[in-house]
Design a protein around this motif. Structure first.
Motif, mmCIF file in Angstrom:
data_model
loop_
_atom_site.group_PDB
_atom_site.id
_atom_site.type_symbol
_atom_site.label_atom_id
_atom_site.label_comp_id
_atom_site.label_asym_id
_atom_site.label_seq_id
_atom_site.Cartn_x
_atom_site.Cartn_y
_atom_site.Cartn_z
ATOM 1 N N GLN A 49 0.818 -1.214 0.000
ATOM 2 C CA GLN A 49 0.000 0.000 0.000
ATOM 3 C C GLN A 49 0.857 1.272 0.000
ATOM 4 O O GLN A 49 0.323 2.373 -0.112
ATOM 5 C CB GLN A 49 -0.882 0.014 1.245
ATOM 6 N N THR A 50 2.161 1.127 0.161
ATOM 7 C CA THR A 50 3.025 2.303 0.108
ATOM 8 C C THR A 50 2.913 2.947 -1.265
ATOM 9 O O THR A 50 3.123 2.274 -2.278
ATOM 10 C CB THR A 50 4.505 1.889 0.332
ATOM 11 N N PRO A 51 2.557 4.226 -1.347
ATOM 12 C CA PRO A 51 2.466 4.851 -2.663
ATOM 13 C C PRO A 51 3.788 4.752 -3.424
ATOM 14 O O PRO A 51 4.861 4.978 -2.853
ATOM 15 C CB PRO A 51 2.127 6.314 -2.339
ATOM 16 N N LEU A 52 3.704 4.395 -4.686
ATOM 17 C CA LEU A 52 4.881 4.225 -5.542
ATOM 18 C C LEU A 52 4.907 5.330 -6.581
ATOM 19 O O LEU A 52 3.876 5.681 -7.154
ATOM 20 C CB LEU A 52 4.808 2.862 -6.247
ATOM 21 N N GLY A 53 6.090 5.874 -6.795
ATOM 22 C CA GLY A 53 6.202 6.928 -7.800
ATOM 23 C C GLY A 53 7.303 6.594 -8.779
ATOM 24 O O GLY A 53 8.185 5.787 -8.486
ATOM 25 N N ILE A 54 7.243 7.211 -9.948
ATOM 26 C CA ILE A 54 8.263 6.938 -10.952
ATOM 27 C C ILE A 54 8.754 8.236 -11.578
ATOM 28 O O ILE A 54 7.975 9.110 -11.909
ATOM 29 C CB ILE A 54 7.728 5.953 -12.017
ATOM 30 N N LEU A 55 10.074 8.335 -11.685
ATOM 31 C CA LEU A 55 10.706 9.451 -12.392
ATOM 32 C C LEU A 55 11.528 8.823 -13.510
ATOM 33 O O LEU A 55 12.368 7.966 -13.250
ATOM 34 C CB LEU A 55 11.621 10.240 -11.451
ATOM 35 N N PRO A 56 11.271 9.199 -14.773
ATOM 36 C CA PRO A 56 11.939 8.510 -15.877
ATOM 37 C C PRO A 56 13.428 8.809 -15.925
ATOM 38 O O PRO A 56 13.836 9.932 -16.165
ATOM 39 C CB PRO A 56 11.217 9.054 -17.110
ATOM 40 N N GLY A 57 14.242 7.776 -15.678
ATOM 41 C CA GLY A 57 15.680 7.956 -15.723
ATOM 42 C C GLY A 57 16.333 6.840 -16.507
ATOM 43 O O GLY A 57 17.549 6.737 -16.585
ATOM 44 N N GLY A 58 15.510 5.956 -17.077
ATOM 45 C CA GLY A 58 16.057 4.808 -17.794
ATOM 46 C C GLY A 58 15.897 4.971 -19.288
ATOM 47 O O GLY A 58 15.582 6.053 -19.789
ATOM 48 N N SER A 59 16.114 3.867 -19.984
ATOM 49 C CA SER A 59 15.855 3.901 -21.427
ATOM 50 C C SER A 59 14.466 3.349 -21.712
ATOM 51 O O SER A 59 13.865 3.674 -22.725
ATOM 52 C CB SER A 59 16.930 3.109 -22.167
ATOM 53 N N GLY A 60 13.949 2.519 -20.811
ATOM 54 C CA GLY A 60 12.579 2.036 -20.949
ATOM 55 C C GLY A 60 11.729 2.664 -19.858
ATOM 56 O O GLY A 60 11.746 2.198 -18.729
ATOM 57 N N ASN A 61 11.016 3.739 -20.198
ATOM 58 C CA ASN A 61 10.247 4.483 -19.196
ATOM 59 C C ASN A 61 8.755 4.343 -19.464
ATOM 60 O O ASN A 61 8.021 5.322 -19.577
ATOM 61 C CB ASN A 61 10.645 5.958 -19.208
ATOM 62 N N ALA A 62 8.302 3.092 -19.556
ATOM 63 C CA ALA A 62 6.919 2.852 -19.949
ATOM 64 C C ALA A 62 5.931 3.372 -18.909
ATOM 65 O O ALA A 62 4.932 3.999 -19.255
ATOM 66 C CB ALA A 62 6.693 1.360 -20.175
ATOM 67 N N LEU A 63 6.215 3.121 -17.639
ATOM 68 C CA LEU A 63 5.242 3.560 -16.636
ATOM 69 C C LEU A 63 5.195 5.081 -16.549
ATOM 70 O O LEU A 63 4.113 5.661 -16.429
ATOM 71 C CB LEU A 63 5.536 2.955 -15.253
ATOM 72 N N ALA A 64 6.344 5.723 -16.644
ATOM 73 C CA ALA A 64 6.366 7.185 -16.615
ATOM 74 C C ALA A 64 5.536 7.746 -17.774
ATOM 75 O O ALA A 64 4.732 8.665 -17.596
ATOM 76 C CB ALA A 64 7.802 7.699 -16.687
ATOM 77 N N ALA A 65 5.706 7.178 -18.959
ATOM 78 C CA ALA A 65 4.928 7.634 -20.122
ATOM 79 C C ALA A 65 3.444 7.369 -19.909
ATOM 80 O O ALA A 65 2.600 8.198 -20.277
ATOM 81 C CB ALA A 65 5.417 6.932 -21.389
#
Ligand code: ADP
Ligand code: MG
Length: 424
Positions: free
Chosen positions: A99-115
């Motif tokens: 249940q911990t909120p998860l966040g994403i900052l695009p720093g990779g080459s595959g940033n599917a979730l960020a997009a």
């Protein structure tokens, strides 16, 4: 004194995990250059953790004291979030941990979730630094909604959790083969696609799935069904009715507010005035809790699939792709109707016999989500709740969230709203 302190608003504590080797190896510089100032200005306190090796993040979150952590954010590609989610699910207290909120900052080459998250916010497409700024801004706003996870069983009886995709054939090969072009950034997938097209091959296997039953159209005021609509009226997950919550006021803050396609439910992890935490982690969602304990839709991998499943007649494929976010990469809008919490696995497969130009056309059309309108007779799209894939070809690759897993029979089922995602 202790009691008084506990009731005071405390700063929102975010753990940000950075993979310094992801993408072009610039994740840390991108963080300090673009995100750090934003968080400082918004007075969002955070702890930065730089991963030292593969599975470092997984081990870290498996043991971390999560009572000290209001959100886990990763600055990398999708692979690092895959580690974090599996680390959380490996804990004894996984029901609470996930249940911990998860966040994403695009720093990779595959940033599917960020997009995907950027897309759910109904913003026009963005790439590179612009996408990073958008995700940084969402992190400062701190709206949280639920996110489906998919449990995956492998032949070795290993059970994994996935937030993005399960791929076999063409897509999996491109995922893995293109890792050597990681230094070029997101364009590695286009390069990998062109290289793979040159050596296009067919993959033999059996595919079966449990289709989503489309809800019959009910008159207004009739009983709620749990089926998502066949065509969401609102492409965005995060646009509707954000509910900014103040501390401990809402006992059912994790309840689904809407019954239709806009069934997003936002909580905020920051207070708009001072960025202090305003919600505690919610009670475990009974929904996800019961469903994740067992995979109720899946028989053993050695058992036949249930009668209610559809067995695909074809056994020669070019690709099989199950995706549960809208984007497979920054410029691949693969599942146009998908939302983070729609409770659906979007299953695509391409059967053998497709020509190279036709396959290339599909991938080019995917940038704008137009591949289904190509009327390609080899492309099939189904909404499913569970699936099983049994490769017959002795060699090949299977990826989960872009990471290679053991090759062999694999099955999966959706767990609606099991995790929570920071999105705008
Ligand atoms: P990319 O999008 O560039 O592939 P990912 O976040 O997917 O970025 O990370 C690529 C791989 O690197 C993943 O398998 C991840 O588990 C692994 N990884 C994470 N941290 C490190 C590290 N410090 N050193 C090496 N590999 C790491
Ligand atoms: Mg990756």
């Amino acid at each position: 004194e202790g009691v008084v302190y506990a009731e005071m608003r405390r700063p929102c504590r975010i753990m940000i995990l950075v993979n310094p080797h992801s993408g072009r190896g610039q994740a840390l510089q991108l963080f300090t250059g673009h995100v750090q100032g934003m968080l400082t200005e918004a007075a969002v306190p955070y702890t930065l953790v730089i991963t030292e090796h593969q599975n470092h993040a997984r081990e870290l979150v498996r043991k971390a004291d999560l009572s000290q952590c209001d959100a886990l954010v990763i600055m990398s590609g999708d692979g690092l979030l895959f580690e974090v989610i599996n680390g959380l699910m490996e804990r004894e207290d996984w029901q609470e941990a996930i249940q911990t909120p998860l966040g994403i900052l695009p720093g990779g080459s595959g940033n599917a979730l960020a997009a995907s998250v950027h897309h759910y916010s109904q913003s026009p497409p963005a790439w590179n630094e612009e996408l990073l700024l958008s995700c940084g801004f969402m992190l400062c706003k701190g709206l949280v909604s639920s996110m489906d996870l998919v449990s995956i069983h492998l032949a070795s009886r290993q059970r994994l959790f996935s937030f993005l995709s399960l791929a076999w054939g063409f897509v999996a090969d491109v995922d893995i083969e293109s890792e050597k072009y990681r230094h070029v950034g997101a364009i590695r997938f286009l390069m990998g696609t062109l290289v793979r097209l040159a050596s296009l091959r067919v993959y033999q296997g059996r595919l079966a799935y449990l289709p989503v039953k489309e809800a019959p159209k009910l008159p207004k005021g009739s009983i709620k069904t749990n089926q998502p609509p066949s065509t969401p009226q609102h492409p965005s997950l995060c646009s509707s009715l954000p509910c900014r919550l103040i501390p401990n006021t809402s006992p059912n803050r994790n309840a689904r507010h809407n019954q239709n396609s806009t069934n997003s439910n936002h909580n905020t992890i920051t207070n708009s005035s001072n960025n202090a935490i305003t919600t505690k982690r919610p009670e475990t969602q009974s929904d996800g809790k019961t469903r994740a304990q067992e995979d109720s839709l899946l028989p053993g991998l050695d058992q036949p699939v249930p009668e209610s499943w559809t067995v695909v007649k074809e056994e020669d494929f070019v690709l099989v792709l199950a995706i549960y976010q809208s984007h497979l990469a920054e410029d691949l809008w693969t599942a146009p109707g998908a939302m983070a919490d729609d409770g659906v696995i979007h299953l695509f497969y391409v059967t053998a016999g497709i020509s190279r130009p036709a396959l290339l056309r599909l991938f080019l059309a995917m940038e704008k989500g137009g591949h289904l309108a190509c009327d390609c007779p080899h492309l099939v799209y189904e909404k499913v709740k569970a699936l099983r894939l049994e490769p017959v070809s002795p060699q090949g690759m299977i990826t989960v969230d872009g990471e290679m897993v053991e090759y062999g029979p694999v099955q999966a089922q959706i767990h609606p709203g099991l995790a929570r995602l920071i999105c705008g």
